[in-house]
Design an enzyme around this catalytic site. Structure first.
Site, PDB file in Angstrom:
ATOM      1  N   SER A  42     -11.223   8.650   9.487  1.00 44.94           N
ATOM      2  CA  SER A  42     -11.409   8.961   8.501  1.00 44.94           C
ATOM      3  C   SER A  42     -11.997   7.589   7.757  1.00 44.94           C
ATOM      4  CB  SER A  42     -10.380   9.657   7.544  1.00 44.94           C
ATOM      5  OG  SER A  42      -9.359   8.823   7.350  1.00 44.94           O
ATOM      6  N   PHE A  69       0.880   3.024  11.174  1.00 47.29           N
ATOM      7  CA  PHE A  69      -0.178   2.480   9.994  1.00 47.29           C
ATOM      8  C   PHE A  69      -0.909   3.579   9.383  1.00 47.29           C
ATOM      9  CE2 PHE A  69      -0.099  -1.896  11.241  1.00 47.29           C
ATOM     10  CZ  PHE A  69      -0.033  -1.801  12.835  1.00 47.29           C
ATOM     11  N   LYS A 110      -5.052   4.345   1.598  1.00 44.47           N
ATOM     12  CA  LYS A 110      -4.538   3.212   1.199  1.00 44.47           C
ATOM     13  C   LYS A 110      -5.391   2.416   0.073  1.00 44.47           C
ATOM     14  CE  LYS A 110      -7.256   0.211   4.174  1.00 44.47           C
ATOM     15  NZ  LYS A 110      -7.298  -1.138   4.352  1.00 44.47           N
ATOM     16  N   SER A 127       4.214  -2.103   1.926  1.00 42.51           N
ATOM     17  CA  SER A 127       3.554  -3.091   1.227  1.00 42.51           C
ATOM     18  C   SER A 127       4.199  -3.677  -0.070  1.00 42.51           C
ATOM     19  CB  SER A 127       2.299  -2.340   0.723  1.00 42.51           C
ATOM     20  OG  SER A 127       1.896  -2.805  -0.418  1.00 42.51           O
ATOM     21  N   ALA A 128       3.817  -4.700  -0.281  1.00 42.36           N
ATOM     22  CA  ALA A 128       4.381  -5.626  -1.504  1.00 42.36           C
ATOM     23  C   ALA A 128       4.147  -4.592  -2.786  1.00 42.36           C
ATOM     24  CB  ALA A 128       4.025  -6.917  -1.531  1.00 42.36           C
ATOM     25  N   TYR A 160      -0.325   5.063  -4.559  1.00 44.60           N
ATOM     26  CA  TYR A 160      -0.476   4.921  -3.399  1.00 44.60           C
ATOM     27  C   TYR A 160       0.900   4.072  -3.164  1.00 44.60           C
ATOM     28  CZ  TYR A 160      -1.108   0.811   0.057  1.00 44.60           C
ATOM     29  OH  TYR A 160      -0.727   0.127   0.854  1.00 44.60           O
ATOM     30  N   LYS A 206       4.227   4.556  -0.437  1.00 45.44           N
ATOM     31  CA  LYS A 206       4.915   3.543   0.369  1.00 45.44           C
ATOM     32  C   LYS A 206       6.474   3.727   0.031  1.00 45.44           C
ATOM     33  CE  LYS A 206       1.312   1.984   2.685  1.00 45.44           C
ATOM     34  NZ  LYS A 206       1.077   2.111   4.155  1.00 45.44           N
ATOM     35  N   TYR A 265       3.848  -5.793   3.646  1.00 48.99           N
ATOM     36  CA  TYR A 265       2.779  -6.867   3.766  1.00 48.99           C
ATOM     37  C   TYR A 265       2.503  -7.253   2.463  1.00 48.99           C
ATOM     38  CZ  TYR A 265       1.574  -3.633   7.819  1.00 48.99           C
ATOM     39  OH  TYR A 265       1.466  -3.077   8.990  1.00 48.99           O
ATOM     40  N   PHE A 266       2.106  -8.471   2.182  1.00 51.74           N
ATOM     41  CA  PHE A 266       1.597  -9.153   1.188  1.00 51.74           C
ATOM     42  C   PHE A 266       0.064  -8.949   1.275  1.00 51.74           C
ATOM     43  CE2 PHE A 266       4.802 -10.313  -1.473  1.00 51.74           C
ATOM     44  CZ  PHE A 266       6.169 -10.114  -0.761  1.00 51.74           C
ATOM     45  N   PRO A 282      -6.924  -4.242 -14.938  1.00 52.32           N
ATOM     46  CA  PRO A 282      -5.585  -3.572 -15.478  1.00 52.32           C
ATOM     47  C   PRO A 282      -4.792  -3.323 -14.374  1.00 52.32           C
ATOM     48  CG  PRO A 282      -7.479  -2.403 -16.377  1.00 52.32           C
ATOM     49  CD  PRO A 282      -8.125  -3.390 -15.373  1.00 52.32           C
TER      50      PRO A 282
HETATM   51  C1  WQD Z   1      -6.320 -10.247  -5.640  1.00 51.36           C
HETATM   52  C2  WQD Z   1      -6.458 -10.911  -6.870  1.00 51.36           C
HETATM   53  C3  WQD Z   1      -7.610  -9.363  -8.447  1.00 51.36           C
HETATM   54  C4  WQD Z   1     -11.481  -8.798  -6.421  1.00 51.36           C
HETATM   55  C5  WQD Z   1      -4.178  -5.321  -3.345  1.00 51.36           C
HETATM   56  C6  WQD Z   1      -3.305  -3.793  -3.042  1.00 51.36           C
HETATM   57  C7  WQD Z   1      -1.978  -4.016  -2.338  1.00 51.36           C
HETATM   58  C8  WQD Z   1      -2.208  -4.488  -1.014  1.00 51.36           C
HETATM   59  C9  WQD Z   1      -3.157  -5.787  -1.159  1.00 51.36           C
HETATM   60  C10 WQD Z   1      -2.117  -2.464   0.534  1.00 51.36           C
HETATM   61  C11 WQD Z   1      -6.131  -9.990  -7.942  1.00 51.36           C
HETATM   62  C12 WQD Z   1      -8.793 -10.529  -8.023  1.00 51.36           C
HETATM   63  C13 WQD Z   1     -10.123  -9.070  -6.642  1.00 51.36           C
HETATM   64  C14 WQD Z   1     -12.652  -9.158  -7.290  1.00 51.36           C
HETATM   65  C15 WQD Z   1     -11.077 -10.695  -8.408  1.00 51.36           C
HETATM   66  N1  WQD Z   1      -2.770  -3.522  -0.035  1.00 51.36           N
HETATM   67  N2  WQD Z   1      -9.964 -10.026  -7.736  1.00 51.36           N
HETATM   68  N3  WQD Z   1     -12.201 -10.101  -7.969  1.00 51.36           N
HETATM   69  O1  WQD Z   1      -4.477  -6.406  -5.897  1.00 51.36           O
HETATM   70  O2  WQD Z   1      -3.160  -8.323  -4.977  1.00 51.36           O
HETATM   71  O3  WQD Z   1      -3.337  -6.413  -3.740  1.00 51.36           O
HETATM   72  O4  WQD Z   1      -4.359  -5.498  -1.784  1.00 51.36           O
HETATM   73  O5  WQD Z   1      -0.837  -2.435   0.613  1.00 51.36           O
HETATM   74  O6  WQD Z   1      -1.094  -2.714  -2.343  1.00 51.36           O
HETATM   75  O7  WQD Z   1      -2.871  -3.533  -4.430  1.00 51.36           O
HETATM   76  O8  WQD Z   1      -5.420  -7.738  -3.944  1.00 51.36           O
HETATM   77  O9  WQD Z   1      -7.462  -8.497  -3.304  1.00 51.36           O
HETATM   78  O10 WQD Z   1      -7.300  -6.410  -4.753  1.00 51.36           O
HETATM   79  O11 WQD Z   1      -6.808  -8.721  -5.704  1.00 51.36           O
HETATM   80  O12 WQD Z   1     -10.656 -11.660  -9.208  1.00 51.36           O
HETATM   81  O13 WQD Z   1     -13.606  -8.818  -6.978  1.00 51.36           O
HETATM   82  O14 WQD Z   1      -7.926 -11.008  -6.771  1.00 51.36           O
HETATM   83  O15 WQD Z   1      -7.728  -9.264  -9.920  1.00 51.36           O
HETATM   84  O16 WQD Z   1      -5.926 -10.730  -8.943  1.00 51.36           O
HETATM   85  P1  WQD Z   1      -4.073  -7.192  -4.819  1.00 51.36           P
HETATM   86  P2  WQD Z   1      -6.810  -7.829  -4.390  1.00 51.36           P
END
Ligand code: WQD
Length: 340
Positions: free
Chosen positions: A34, A80, A84, A124-125, A148, A152, A176-177, A292
């Site tokens: 999917s 996995f 997500k 996930s973190a 989401y 988790k 995961y971070f 946000p």
């Molecule tokens: C990182 C930083 C954005 C896009 C997410 C999920 C988390 C995990 C990892 C699954 C933030 C900034 C982003 C852009 C930007 N996934 N940004 N311009 O939000 O830390 O975590 O992915 O488990 O669950 O929430 O990662 O990559 O979306 O954002 O400035 O076009 O990059 O604001 O500060 P995030 P991200």
């Protein structure tokens, strides 16, 4: 060891397949495709020179899943499979709770029915509440801000409760971070559906002309350069963390959560600047409003993974940017036809 990977055609899963196969394990991949492609499965076979069964199935389909366990001798499972997309989960909570929770319960029942009790879960973190502190240790407060993340968290709790019922259960919850990068061959990588949300895919698609704008969401945060700080971890390091967790489970009974991160924070601007430097590019990004729900800074305390799994991330942000760009340039349309 023979390992079933649910969602095995996905980004982190395919990289984990490669590491497992290269270590001499046997694998079985199940995926409903999917949000992934069978081309990714073919690439793993080509990359490793190893063959393995692929089942196109939905983990919610108990009959199909039990047929798989009847046909294959499975020793352990890496789970996995799941929806997500954080933003999508806010607009589609019913789909997210149904799919992610029901698929997990169906999987656990099928495992128990076939005397399979070892499971590594892709957590996930996001389960950590948006604390005032930035460095996350596993004992920190959890508290999610989107469906989401709650799925988790709830799946973690399901596995904790199930593990208490029978000492044969062994469950490791890998938090995961921020996974980024790609295998150095450029043959497998992240292939997001539609417009990406995460930073690295946005950088990649902007740099390759697939995305019109690259916006830095806010530069007025209380961080060293005003942009958000995250713990970006190379997907190959993350994959190796799963192999280490499976080895650790041989002598482990119960359930435990473990961070998989580098322990280092990188800001949005630092990532963009590193990407430009290592790839000889100039990205004309713009600064926009905050997104946000974003926290100013979040990175792992990675001590527990080192202590228990003997695992530590080896690759740095330059490797992540270089390897990600190689995947992008070799596969401008991801796994879609005509992209290699
Ligand atoms: C990182 C930083 C954005 C896009 C997410 C999920 C988390 C995990 C990892 C699954 C933030 C900034 C982003 C852009 C930007 N996934 N940004 N311009 O939000 O830390 O975590 O992915 O488990 O669950 O929430 O990662 O990559 O979306 O954002 O400035 O076009 O990059 O604001 O500060 P995030 P991200």
């Amino acid at each position: 060891m023979r390992v079933l990977l649910t969602g095995g055609a996905g980004y982190i899963a395919t990289h984990t397949c490669v590491e497992l196969l290269n270590e001499g394990n046997d694998i079985v991949v199940a995926d409903n495709l999917s949000n992934s492609s069978e081309e990714a499965v073919r690439r793993v076979k080509k990359l490793t020179g190893r063959d393995f069964p692929f089942y196109r199935l939905d983990v919610c389909d108990a009959r199909a899943l039990n047929d798989l366990f009847d046909s294959e001798k499975i020793d352990s499972v890496i789970h996995f499979a799941g929806l997500k997309a954080v933003g999508e989960s806010v607009s589609k909570p019913i789909e997210y709770y149904t799919n992610n929770l029901y698929s997990t319960l169906t999987l656990i029942e099928a495992m128990r029915a076939h005397d399979v009790y070892k499971i590594v879960f892709s957590s996930s973190a996001t389960v950590y509440s948006v604390n005032t502190t930035s460095e996350m240790t596993e004992d920190m407060n959890t508290g999610c801000i989107n469906p989401y993340g709650w799925t988790k968290y709830m799946i973690e709790q399901i596995l904790r409760d199930v593990a208490k019922t029978d000492e044969r259960w062994s469950a490791i919850l890998l938090r995961y971070f921020n996974p980024v990068g790609a295998h150095k061959s450029g043959m497998i990588g992240e292939d997001p559906n539609g417009i990406p949300n995460n930073l690295m895919p946005c950088v990649l698609q902007f740099a390759s002309g697939r995305l019109e704008n690259l916006t830095v969401y806010g530069d007025d945060y209380p961080t060293r350069d005003g942009t958000c700080v995250r713990d970006y971890i190379h997907v190959v390091d993350l994959a190796k963390g799963h192999v280490a967790a499976l080895k650790y489970m041989d002598g482990f009974s119960g359930c435990d959560e473990i961070n998989l991160g580098t322990g280092k924070g990188t800001s949005v601007l630092e990532l963009i600047n590193t990407f430009e430097r290592v790839n000889g590019l100039k990205l004309d990004y713009k600064i926009g409003a905050r997104r946000p729900g974003d926290s100013p800074a979040c990175f792992a305390n990675a001590d527990k993974a080192r202590r228990l799994l003997g695992w530590k991330a080896q690759l740095n942000i330059e490797d992540m940017c270089r390897d990600a760009w190689r995947w992008q340039t070799m596969n401008p349309n991801g796994y879609k036809k005509g992209s290699d």
